[in-house]
Design an enzyme around this catalytic site. Structure first.
Site: not given
Ligand code: UD1
Ligand code: MG
Length: 491
Positions: A25, A385, A421
């Site tokens: 179900r 971050k 980065y």
């Protein structure tokens, strides 16, 4: 500690968790017991509860989706403990009695056995301790509850004792709904699917099961009749808290139980003094990435507006305010900090800390390793971050601070970013105390901005700047006097 005597003084505890059923179900590819309640698979709740009982062994019976269920359990933090985890396959699935029969070789004769269902997630350790105490390593103890609508459940049939309330009468049998007479169907006391009994007796009775019933299944519940026939006392531990024994068969039931559980958590917070704008619009969940249970620890005078989700371990110190629609995971928010609406804070493994009196949001994003000091301001559309911001630092609009060390009272202008980065590696940006970074600057890491310096708006900074200096790195402004605008050509 003697391995055959557990902490409550009875025989060593071996837990059997039935989790082989199909869960048709749920209408899902995922095995039923891996569907999540409060952020954690249902089976995870049950195993964690077994761990809390200091079980010697936990035997999980798998069948439908066995490899997936076993993999999920084996790799999870909630299945780590002092107990030994064993899997037993049941194929095909011929009923609950047949399921427990498969576990027999994994159950030492000297133990007390506790049978649990993988789809009854909210059973609490205290309730099970009481059930084990009632069984006392000698008799059969059944966990029962009275339901307004007992449809579908096994009914607790008691001996007729004149003039006595049913609670006093001895249990004679459990009769499954499909096998029950009309009179038996009127009984509202039901079997929860959870029982405790000595392994030695269980094994003898399991060998006597037949499937001579409406569903042609081997019912575990038939052992009650054998116990009565053998003169072994069968005791019922009746609880009033239906939530603990609610089984999940469908998405609707899962959602209902989730709400009921969340409501209970919210009521607990209210009772403790936390001011929830609406206890029906709060969610506290495990963090599925870390297998960390949901834990919301609140100091005094904490206020939480509507639709907030807390994941993993979150600490809110005194006087913290959380605005509407915030998602906060694995974070510590110090006293008096205000998190404005629509802020996403996700500490994941590294955590996030927000200092005392800091202001964050609306629409801010704090990622793993964001550490904000006291009175720091992080405004709208600012992402932080793996960066430390010392007391009083501000980044109020549209900025990115990644892999950065930011000194006290630094003002980081709108639209400015740390370019951390280079396409291969991450580099750090150091911004010393009292630096003022203008708007729309790019700080190409690794770079250090000396204390008290100023960076002119629109600068792309690729070299470290001396303390106290104004540094500007952009095209010089040029103005051409009386410049003629172009005019539109005639067709
Ligand atoms: C069972 C009880 C019923 C009780 C109810 C409580 C029996 C015969 N009946 O009924 O008295 O009121 O639970 O919820 O025990 N499972 C297996 N292998 C199988 C069959 C089931 O592992 O062959 C597992 C399921 O995955 C589930 C649990 O056993 O976790 C219970 O099975 P389910 O079919 O839901 O039992 P009920 O019919 O609800
Ligand atoms: Mg069934």
């Amino acid at each position: 500690m003697d391995n055959t005597i557990d902490h409550i003084g009875f025989h060593a505890l071996d837990v059997v968790i039935m989790a082989a059923g199909k869960g048709t179900r749920m209408k899902s590819q995922r095995p039923k017991v891996l569907h999540r309640l409060a952020g954690r698979p249902m089976l995870g709740h049950v195993v964690a509860t077994a761990a809390a009982l200091a079980a010697r062994r936990v035997v999980v019976i798998t069948g439908h989706g066995a490899t997936e269920v076993e993999a999920a359990l084996a790799g999870s933090a909630w299945a780590q403990g002092t107990f030994e985890l064993k899997f037993v396959r049941q194929e095909p699935q011929l009923g609950t009695g047949h399921a427990v029969q498969q576990a027999v070789p994994a159950l030492p004769d000297d133990g007390a056995v506790l049978v649990l269902s993988g789809d009854v997630p909210l059973i609490q350790a205290d309730t099970l301790r009481a059930l084990l105490a009632l069984s006392a390593g000698q008799q059969v103890a059944l966990l029962t509850v009275e339901l307004p609508d007992p449809t579908g459940y096994g009914r607790i049939v008691r001996d007729q004792v004149h003039g006595e309330a049913h609670g006093g009468a001895r249990v004679a049998a459990i009769v499954e709904h499909k096998d029950a007479s009309d009179a038996q169907r009127a009984i509202r006391e039901i079997y929860s699917g959870i029982m405790a009994l000595p392994a030695r007796l269980l094994k003898g009775w399991l060998a006597r099961l037949t499937n001579d019933n409406a569903q042609q299944e081997y019912y575990l519940t038939d052992i009650v009749r054998f116990a009565v026939a053998d003169g072994v006392p069968v005791r019922a531990h009746a609880i009033s808290d239906a939530l603990q024994v609610t089984g999940i068969n469908s998405p609707a039931q899962l959602a209902e139980l989730e709400r009921a559980w969340q409501r209970r958590l919210a009521d607990g917070l209210l009772a403790q003094g936390v001011r929830l704008a609406d206890p029906a619009r709060l969610d506290v969940r495990a963090d599925p990435r870390l297998d960390r249970p949901g834990e919301l620890l609140c100091g005094q005078d904490v206020e939480i507006d509507v639709n907030c989700v807390f994941e993993g371990r979150v600490e809110l110190a005194d006087n913290v305010r959380i605005g509407a629609n915030c998602v906060v995971a694995n974070a510590c928010i110090a006293a008096g900090a205000v998190i404005h609406p629509f802020t996403h804070i996700d500490g994941e493994k590294l955590g996030v800390t927000v200092g005392a009196g800091a202001l964050v949001g609306p629409f801010a994003r704090l990622r793993p390793g964001a550490q904000l000091g006291a009175e720091v301001h992080i405004g709208n559309f600012v992402e932080v971050k793996n960066a430390t911001l010392a007391a009083g630092a501000k980044a109020n609009h549209l900025a990115y601070l990644g892999d950065a060390t930011v000194g006290e009272r630094v003002n980081f202008g709108a639209g400015s970013i740390t370019a951390n980065y280079d396409g291969a590696n991450k580099h750090r940006t150091v911004i010393e105390a009292d630096v003022h970074v203008g708007s729309n600057c790019v700080l190409v890491a690794p770079v250090t901005l000396g204390a008290g310096g100023t960076v002119g708006g629109g600068s792309t900074i690729t070299k470290s700047t001396p303390p106290g200096a104004l540094s500007v790195a952009r095209g010089k402004q040029l103005s051409i006097a009386n410049w003629q605008r172009p005019v539109k050509h005639k067709p």
